[in-house]
Design a protein around this motif. Structure first.
Motif, mmCIF file in Angstrom:
data_model
loop_
_atom_site.group_PDB
_atom_site.id
_atom_site.type_symbol
_atom_site.label_atom_id
_atom_site.label_comp_id
_atom_site.label_asym_id
_atom_site.label_seq_id
_atom_site.Cartn_x
_atom_site.Cartn_y
_atom_site.Cartn_z
ATOM 1 N N CYS A 1 13.996 5.218 6.157
ATOM 2 C CA CYS A 1 12.961 5.591 5.182
ATOM 3 C C CYS A 1 12.454 7.027 5.354
ATOM 4 C CB CYS A 1 11.768 4.650 5.304
ATOM 5 S SG CYS A 1 12.195 2.944 4.990
ATOM 6 N N HIS A 2 12.168 7.419 6.588
ATOM 7 C CA HIS A 2 11.525 8.727 6.766
ATOM 8 C C HIS A 2 12.485 9.872 6.488
ATOM 9 C CE1 HIS A 2 8.141 6.798 9.366
ATOM 10 N NE2 HIS A 2 8.112 6.438 8.095
ATOM 11 N N ARG B 1 12.750 9.622 2.528
ATOM 12 C CA ARG B 1 11.585 9.919 1.681
ATOM 13 C C ARG B 1 10.750 11.099 2.162
ATOM 14 N NH1 ARG B 1 11.293 4.105 1.654
ATOM 15 N NH2 ARG B 1 12.415 3.398 -0.206
ATOM 16 N N CYS C 1 13.371 -0.781 3.210
ATOM 17 C CA CYS C 1 13.006 -0.633 4.624
ATOM 18 C C CYS C 1 13.542 -1.811 5.439
ATOM 19 C CB CYS C 1 11.483 -0.585 4.719
ATOM 20 S SG CYS C 1 10.830 -0.485 6.387
ATOM 21 N N GLY D 1 9.033 -0.114 11.329
ATOM 22 C CA GLY D 1 7.653 0.383 11.207
ATOM 23 C C GLY D 1 6.898 0.507 12.518
ATOM 24 N N PHE E 1 4.217 -1.986 13.661
ATOM 25 C CA PHE E 1 4.220 -2.975 12.569
ATOM 26 C C PHE E 1 5.074 -4.183 12.955
ATOM 27 C CE2 PHE E 1 6.493 -4.547 8.755
ATOM 28 C CZ PHE E 1 5.421 -5.006 7.994
ATOM 29 N N SER F 1 1.674 -2.526 6.417
ATOM 30 C CA SER F 1 2.682 -1.616 5.870
ATOM 31 C C SER F 1 3.593 -1.128 6.982
ATOM 32 C CB SER F 1 1.991 -0.417 5.218
ATOM 33 O OG SER F 1 2.920 0.620 4.985
ATOM 34 N N SER F 2 4.880 -1.020 6.666
ATOM 35 C CA SER F 2 5.817 -0.435 7.637
ATOM 36 C C SER F 2 5.869 1.079 7.473
ATOM 37 C CB SER F 2 7.212 -1.028 7.434
ATOM 38 O OG SER F 2 7.720 -0.654 6.164
ATOM 39 N N LEU F 3 5.033 1.620 6.590
ATOM 40 C CA LEU F 3 4.992 3.062 6.307
ATOM 41 C C LEU F 3 6.333 3.571 5.793
ATOM 42 C CD1 LEU F 3 2.896 4.282 9.400
ATOM 43 C CD2 LEU F 3 2.049 3.655 7.143
ATOM 44 N N CYS F 4 7.001 2.756 4.975
ATOM 45 C CA CYS F 4 8.311 3.166 4.464
ATOM 46 C C CYS F 4 8.189 4.250 3.414
ATOM 47 C CB CYS F 4 9.088 1.975 3.914
ATOM 48 S SG CYS F 4 8.611 1.452 2.251
#
Lengths: 267, 490
Positions: A146-147, A150, A179, A183, A186, B379-382
């Motif tokens: 993801c990082h 995005r 995702c 996280g 998380f 949130s997984s902060l995706c």
């Protein structure tokens, strides 16, 4: 070019082979790699868990370590840690009211690249098979973390490099942009939702029939690999750097379902 | 954290339906067990997602529109007092009456007073988040007034005595068979032979609602936009029930959050493109109603607007969090959120679920309120929400900011396992030599692994990890050690 390697704490401690492979790839291209000794971690775990106060010394240490060495650019085999260095470090300093650290962190961030970004945008790698001798005769599917996707907007850079590896067959991952559910904390704070996300990711990976799931972040790969291992799937996880470092003379072994360690030949 | 003084004495936190009553992880765990819910959500959210991507992707200036929307909302927040006063003056000049409500209770009391003054015991409603937020239906019911939802999905939820689980499609958690069963059980005079064919269900609802539209004397609505320089209001909708409510009854009461303002009519050009494309995935929504005050012989002859704070100034006072007030309630963030897709809307407790709810609810109530401190961790902060947001609210950054507030609010108490672990990690990770020393201990972890070189069970909070994932045995040496040997360093 003199390139400073930021190994990242997870690779340094748990997956040294990804950093070794990064060194191998960069040296093969004729660049000098240095390893700033004071480095430790980007501090993302602290920031993302809300421990801003505890993140400050971690950020300050990273900035110190990467100012004390003379180099042209810094690189890390992780989109997530690079995004943290670029976006979170100045914010942590600002929040702590430390304008000096904010300025220094911004300067370090500007010189820091994610591996595929450095290879494609700066070092001009367009054909890994030719330029790096990359050879990996396996079916591979690819999870874009993801990082990287995005925050760094890596786009097709990582997948493009994989496509250029001799012998590698890249299989499309359904719902690739979803995702994996890691996280950071998380995964333990909301363990059930995280596990449900992982279950879907693992099912999509297995549906491709690939023998390897590749990615550019060992944090996500540890999560995905941990799930695939628990399921006894037989699908291995490997970092992009390890696949690029693999050659016909010294092919990287695909870790079997039992998770045997992999030997990477450097240079 | 820095707070901007707004010169408003006594900020009061939001009240009403803004609270998680149970910590998110345990509520989500229960909802995860509902396989039907997960199937419905997966199907519905992925359908809307694809539609949205199609209609946002076709606009060459979509990114510029998002920028414009964000800039307009930023300027509204910076000029809010001035714009609110202009709005009040313009509504009043055109024959409307403006009321100010600081919290849910004040708003409900004002509404009740207005309805009572009309001498009626039932009202019809346009779908509205603000009235959900303040718990208006329940308040009116306690005071002998029935408020009928006229939006189809809201009607389904109301008939079932349930709560909405999504801000755009409140009955997303129900499938059509469940809807038929609810109608058969709860809808007065329904055809006992009703099937679950969507057309038949819509016809049943239509017949039920038509009688309400034609007899109601009072309607209550929310507002998507309020235009400061004219006092105009707007509601956008799909079914036409809103248009019925806004035009047929003699009295209209509109409840609008104070952040809904736009400076002038031309700003709608931006938002009427952003909103339908982001919410229903349509180029344009079927009904856009606009009205200004009262017009003799046309539409409601009495018009009241209630400007609702209910914690919005609290959010505004938070420099990092205030952009959450830019939200236009499109639900794009909800539809792309992998956590929402699995946990569903009810797990968030508040009227506002999903990523926007995880920041908006604690910003409005304070992160200390009830279990709202658990929401920023949902949130997984995706980052999918930030990419989808039509007004570019940086939800992941605000989530992290609110986690910081939550952690700081608990400092000084009994430390949790995570507190202890992260404090120790801060010490080890802020010095290369210390981390190197810790890494020397990592090979000891190899003893914890079985013959297959996997660690399968960890204690304490780490057990959350090993519930579904292995950890490989650590390597025999760290990269740092390997490098030092390669380069003949000590």
């Amino acid at each position: 070019m003199k390139i400073a390697l930021f190994a990242t704490c997870i690779v340094d401690g748990m997956y040294p082979r990804a950093a070794q492979a990064t060194v191998a790839v960069l040296e093969r291209l004729g660049h000098e790699v240095v390893f700033p000794k004071g480095q430790a971690c980007c501090g993302q775990m602290h920031v993302n868990s809300g421990y801003f106060k505890e993140a400050v010394p971690v950020v300050a240490n990273h900035v110190r370590a990467f100012e004390s060495e003379d180099y042209d650019v810094a690189v890390a085999p992780s989109g997530s840690c690079v995004a943290s260095v670029k976006h979170q470090h100045p914010m942590v300093a600002r929040r702590a009211g430390d304008a000096g650290l904010e300025e220094r962190a911004t300067a370090v961030g500007k010189k820091t690249y994610e591996l595929s970004e450095l290879l494609v945008d700066v070092l001009g790698v367009t054909n890994p098979a030719e330029q790096l001798g990359s050879y990996f005769p396996h079916t591979v599917t690819y999870h874009p973390s993801c990082h990287g996707m995005r925050l760094l907007k890596l786009g097709d850079r990582q997948a493009g490099l994989l496509r250029g590896v001799k012998g590698l067959e890249l299989l499309d991952l359904p719902e690739a942009d979803q995702c994996c559910g890691f996280g950071g904390t998380f995964s333990v704070k909301n363990a059930y939702v995280s596990s449900a996300m992982l279950a879907d990711k693992a099912a999509n990976i297995r549906s491709t029939g690939a023998s390897v799931c590749a990615g550019g972040d060992y944090s996500c790969l540890m999560h995905i690999g941990g799930g695939l291992s628990r399921q006894g799937s037989g699908v291995a996880t490997l970092h992009l750097a390890e696949i690029l470092a693999s050659t016909e003379a010294a092919p990287v072994a695909v870790p079997g379902p039992a998770g045997q360690p992999v030997k990477v030949v450097v240079k | 954290m820095s707070r901007t003084a707004l010169g408003m004495p006594g900020l009061r936190p939001g009240s009403g339906n803004l609270f998680a009553e149970e910590k998110f992880p345990s509520a989500a765990r229960r909802e995860l067990g509902n396989a039907q819910l997960r199937r419905n959500l997966k199907h519905a959210t992925s359908t809307i997602r694809t539609k949205r991507l199609n209609v946002t992707g076709e606009l060459p200036d979509w990114e510029e529109l998002r920028e414009a929307g964000s800039a307009l909302k930023t300027s509204v927040m910076a000029r809010l007092p001035e714009l609110l006063e202009a709005f009040e003056a313009n509504v009043t000049a055109r024959g409307g009456t403006v009321h100010w409500a600081r919290d849910a209770d004040e708003a409900n009391r004002i509404i009740h007073g207005l309805v009572k003054a009309e001498g009626v015991d039932e009202v019809v409603k346009v779908k509205s988040m603000a009235t959900q937020e303040i718990g208006m239906n329940e308040y009116l019911e306690e005071h002998g007034i029935a408020a009928y939802e006229t939006d189809l999905a809201e009607l389904i939820v109301q008939l079932d005595h349930d709560k909405p689980s999504h801000i755009l499609v409140p009955a997303i958690h129900k499938n059509r068979t469940e809807v038929r069963d609810i109608f058969l059980k709860e809808m007065p005079g329904v055809d006992p032979g009703l099937t679950d064919e969507p057309r038949r269900l819509a016809m049943a609802a239509r017949a039920h609602l038509r009688a309400k539209f034609l007899t109601a004397k009072v309607a209550i609505s929310g507002a998507n936009f309020g235009i400061a320089d004219s006092g105009a209001l707007s509601v956008v909708e799909s079914e036409g029930n809103g248009r019925m409510c806004l035009t047929l009854p003699g009295t209209l009461i509109t409840v609008m959050g104070i952040e809904k303002l736009l400076p002038s009519f031309s700003d709608l050009e931006v938002f009427l493109q952003l909103l339908p494309r982001s919410s229903t995935g349509e180029r344009m929504n079927p009904y856009t109603s606009l009205w200004t005050g009262v017009t003799e012989g046309d539409g409601p002859q009495k018009f009241h607007v209630i400007l609702l704070d209910n914690g919005r100034t609290n959010a505004l006072a938070d420099e990092m969090g205030r952009s959450a007030l830019h939200c236009i309630r499109c639900s794009a963030c909800i539809n792309v959120c992998p956590v929402y897709e699995r946990a569903g809307g009810h797990a968030y407790g508040s009227t506002y679920p999903g990523p926007i709810g995880a920041i908006l609810s604690p910003l409005m109530t304070g992160v200390e309120a009830e279990e709202n401190g658990s929401l920023p961790y949902a949130s997984s902060l995706c980052g999918a929400c930030y990419d989808a947001c039509p007004v570019k609210i940086n939800i992941p950054d605000i989530l992290v900011h609110l986690r910081g507030k939550d952690v700081d609010a608990h400092r000084g108490g009994l430390p949790s396992q995570l507190d202890v672990g992260l404090k120790a990690a801060s010490w080890a990770l802020s010095d290369g030599r210390r981390l190197g020393a810790v890494e020397k201990l990592l090979p000891l972890g190899r003893a914890a692994a079985g013959k297959d070189k996997k660690i399968k069970k960890l204690p304490g909070i780490a057990a959350g990890w090993t519930q579904s994932r292995d950890i490989p045995a650590p390597p025999s040496q760290s990269f740092r050690d390997w490098w030092a040997k390669e380069h003949k360093e000590s």
